[in-house]
Design a protein around this motif. Structure first.
Motif, mmCIF file in Angstrom:
data_model
loop_
_atom_site.group_PDB
_atom_site.id
_atom_site.type_symbol
_atom_site.label_atom_id
_atom_site.label_comp_id
_atom_site.label_asym_id
_atom_site.label_seq_id
_atom_site.Cartn_x
_atom_site.Cartn_y
_atom_site.Cartn_z
ATOM 1 N N LEU A 126 0.866 -1.181 0.000
ATOM 2 C CA LEU A 126 0.000 0.000 0.000
ATOM 3 C C LEU A 126 0.897 1.225 0.000
ATOM 4 N N TYR A 127 0.807 2.023 -1.061
ATOM 5 C CA TYR A 127 1.638 3.215 -1.222
ATOM 6 C C TYR A 127 0.752 4.458 -1.153
ATOM 7 N N ARG A 132 2.042 11.393 1.183
ATOM 8 C CA ARG A 132 3.184 11.131 2.061
ATOM 9 C C ARG A 132 4.340 10.501 1.291
ATOM 10 N N ASN A 133 4.006 9.944 0.096
ATOM 11 C CA ASN A 133 5.013 9.351 -0.793
ATOM 12 C C ASN A 133 5.854 8.283 -0.088
ATOM 13 N N ILE A 134 5.166 7.416 0.632
ATOM 14 C CA ILE A 134 5.837 6.327 1.327
ATOM 15 C C ILE A 134 5.004 5.053 1.199
ATOM 16 N N VAL A 135 5.680 3.914 1.399
ATOM 17 C CA VAL A 135 4.974 2.645 1.514
ATOM 18 C C VAL A 135 4.377 2.585 2.919
ATOM 19 N N LEU A 136 3.070 2.482 2.991
ATOM 20 C CA LEU A 136 2.382 2.458 4.282
ATOM 21 C C LEU A 136 2.446 1.082 4.927
ATOM 22 N N GLN A 137 2.370 0.050 4.096
ATOM 23 C CA GLN A 137 2.434 -1.320 4.619
ATOM 24 C C GLN A 137 2.574 -2.296 3.469
ATOM 25 N N ARG A 164 -10.022 1.180 7.569
ATOM 26 C CA ARG A 164 -9.270 -0.060 7.390
ATOM 27 C C ARG A 164 -9.161 -0.431 5.915
ATOM 28 N N ILE A 165 -7.950 -0.778 5.494
ATOM 29 C CA ILE A 165 -7.671 -1.172 4.115
ATOM 30 C C ILE A 165 -6.963 -2.519 4.111
ATOM 31 N N GLN A 166 -7.477 -3.445 3.317
ATOM 32 C CA GLN A 166 -6.854 -4.762 3.171
ATOM 33 C C GLN A 166 -6.585 -5.024 1.691
ATOM 34 N N ILE A 167 -5.424 -5.593 1.416
ATOM 35 C CA ILE A 167 -5.051 -5.918 0.039
ATOM 36 C C ILE A 167 -4.670 -7.396 -0.027
ATOM 37 N N GLN A 173 -3.122 -12.379 1.696
ATOM 38 C CA GLN A 173 -3.204 -11.027 2.242
ATOM 39 C C GLN A 173 -1.808 -10.444 2.415
ATOM 40 N N THR A 174 -1.622 -9.220 1.889
ATOM 41 C CA THR A 174 -0.336 -8.539 1.980
ATOM 42 C C THR A 174 -0.426 -7.257 2.808
ATOM 43 N N VAL A 175 -1.645 -6.748 3.007
ATOM 44 C CA VAL A 175 -1.837 -5.496 3.737
ATOM 45 C C VAL A 175 -3.071 -5.594 4.626
ATOM 46 N N ASP A 176 -2.938 -5.113 5.856
ATOM 47 C CA ASP A 176 -4.074 -4.901 6.755
ATOM 48 C C ASP A 176 -3.749 -3.620 7.525
ATOM 49 N N TYR A 177 -4.175 -2.513 6.966
ATOM 50 C CA TYR A 177 -3.739 -1.196 7.435
ATOM 51 C C TYR A 177 -4.929 -0.383 7.918
#
Length: 216
Positions: A126-127, A132-137, A164-167, A173-177
């Motif tokens: 998750l970018y 913020r131009n960063i990888v969030l998770q 909540r964001i899930q990818i 699953q790669t992201v749970d942010y």
């Protein structure tokens, strides 16, 4: 109530429950496989439709800058599913799926918002694009290399509900942010990206969405 009436009532209740569940599980297509209906962007030079796929970029020329094909509708809480394929061998080979995003005015070809990234060292992460131009998770590149199919079709599922964001990449699953910044807007358009700086081609197909009721 006699047995016959009870039987009929039970059937009706079961049918209502089935219909309610079916409605909740319904995914609606965002891309009809033939036209750009419901989408906007540079469909003259950058984006085209070939064999039921949306394709952006070029394998013969350097993509000059980031470019996005965006939905004309905005979305807040949803589950988005699609297939993607990324090809290229020269320069920076990258793309992504924007969501809860909006177009910028300077430059007009850029976007700001969350991105389910894709590309070497970025698959499944998750970018935060142009903000913020960063990888969030996300998982590390070693882990995702065991999941992604290079230069082949892959599945992305993006679930956004509240903060909540899930990818999910190919079912993993790669992201749970969960967003901690209350100032970050949690709605916007969906966009397909081809990144600038490389001879790269991003292809997308089977794009569908299930909208959820807003949180109260």
């Amino acid at each position: 109530m006699n047995f016959q009436s009870y039987k009929v009532s039970s059937i009706l209740i079961a049918l209502c429950c089935f219909c309610t569940l079916s409605c909740k599980l319904t995914f609606n297509p965002l891309f009809d496989g033939e036209t750009f209906k419901g989408w906007e962007g540079d469909t003259i030079k950058t984006w085209n439709i070939i064999q039921g796929e949306i394709r952006g970029g070029s394998l013969s020329e350097i993509v000059p800058h980031n470019d996005f094909l965006c939905t004309t509708n905005t979305y807040e809480n949803f589950v988005l599913k699609l297939k993607f394929k990324l090809e290229g061998s020269e320069g920076f080979i990258n793309a992504g799926v924007q969501f809860r995003s909006k177009r910028l005015s300077n430059p007009a070809y850029e976007m700001i918002g969350y991105q389910a990234d894709l590309g070497n060292n970025y698959y499944g992460v998750l970018y935060d694009e142009s903000r913020r131009n960063i990888v969030l998770q996300g998982l590390d590149s070693v882990a995702t290399s065991q999941i992604v199919k290079l230069k082949d079709w892959n599945d992305y599922k993006i679930r956004a509900k509240g903060k909540r964001i899930q990818i999910y990449l190919n079912g993993k699953q790669t992201v749970d942010y969960t967003e901690a910044d209350p100032a970050i807007v949690q709605q916007g358009v969906i966009g397909l990206q081809i990144h600038g700086g490389g001879k790269a081609l991003a292809s997308y197909k089977d794009i569908s969405i299930r909208k959820k009721a807003p949180l109260r």
